[in-house]
Design a protein around this motif. Structure first.
Motif: not given
Ligand code: MF3
Ligand code: CO
Length: 262
Positions: A201, A229-231, A107-109, A203, A92, A94
């Motif tokens: 966001e 995962a985190h977007f 953020a993008y994983t 998680m 991830s 961020d």
């Protein structure tokens, strides 16, 4: 204090979050096994400065870097290290910037090399959770509707939703009211008004929802050691739904082109 933004302010936040999206796309270009998170951090910092921005995380509560790089079981707030990324890792990335006095926070994983199908599913679902959250963020709905959207999708797939960290209002400050939890009940919480800008966001953990903080005082990891995962997108609440101010499209263009040539 909840600040509703003017259209002029919204345009400035759009510009800041666009710069973050462009920065993450630069990282997507170079990410591969062997690259270190610290290298990504240096590229991000130079790119932001070259484009008239200021790294938004560096120095925030004494955070040491431009990026948070959270690998595998690290959920968020991973501090970039010089340990090379390995085939099969997820990371991830961020990033925040300040430009014209306003923050962007995205953020993008990313996948490193070949990632297990089970983990790729987690990434797909987390992205879907973010999209469902965005659909729920329309004027007249409530904060709890956003959390409900994330939680119901994630838990229907057996994933754990992290509760200790939340999305947030965004503007002249990185973290403004209200908090935006990724769990909740429909119809609960503050009513969403037009002009409210939120960083949403989710998680999401492959295993159980529980997390702990590491000794460094920053890095959050899953308690069971399974991947997370985190977007994150920045959105503004509108009458007919939220408008997304940030973009993941530049990142995804890079990733799609990489796939074609490999
Ligand atoms: N997107 C994260 C957040 O909103 C990043 C903050 S990291 C910090 O909490 F270093 F700036 F604290
Ligand atoms: Co954020």
């Amino acid at each position: 204090m909840v600040y509703l933004k003017t259209e002029e302010e919204i345009e400035l936040i759009r510009e800041s979050s666009l710069l973050v999206g462009k920065t993450l796309a630069e990282l997507a270009k170079i990410i591969e096994p062997g690259v270190t998170p610290l290298q990504l951090d240096e590229v991000a910092e130079s790119f932001i400065k070259d484009n008239g921005g200021i790294p938004g995380f560096k120095g925030y509560n004494d955070y040491p870097n431009t990026l948070c790089t959270s690998i595998n079981e690290q959920v968020v707030h991973g501090i970039p290290s010089d340990r090379p990324l390995e085939n099969g890792d997820i990371i991830s990335v961020d990033c925040g910037v300040i430009k014209n006095g306003f923050y962007g926070d995205v953020a993008y994983t990313l996948e490193v090399g070949e990632v297990k199908e089970e983990v790729r599913d987690l990434l797909r679902t987390t992205k879907e959770c973010l999209n469902e959250a965005i659909k729920a963020a329309k004027a007249g709905n409530r904060i709890g509707d956003i959390g409900f959207a994330v939680q119901s999708l994630a838990e229907s797939k057996g994933y754990g939703v992290v509760r200790e960290l939340v999305g947030h209002g965004l503007g002249k400050n990185l973290h403004e009211a209200p908090e935006v939890p990724n769990y909740g009940r429909r119809g609960n919480g503050m009513k969403l008004k037009e002009g409210l800008v939120l960083a949403i966001e989710p998680m999401i953990n492959l295993g159980k929802r529980h997390v702990k903080q590491q000794e460094d005082g920053w890095t959050i990891v899953t308690a069971d050691g399974l991947p997370s995962a985190h977007f994150e997108h920045d959105v503004v609440v509108r009458k007919d739904g939220a408008e997304v101010l940030s973009t993941h499209e530049l990142i995804e263009e890079v990733l799609n082109n990489k796939e074609k040539v490999s």
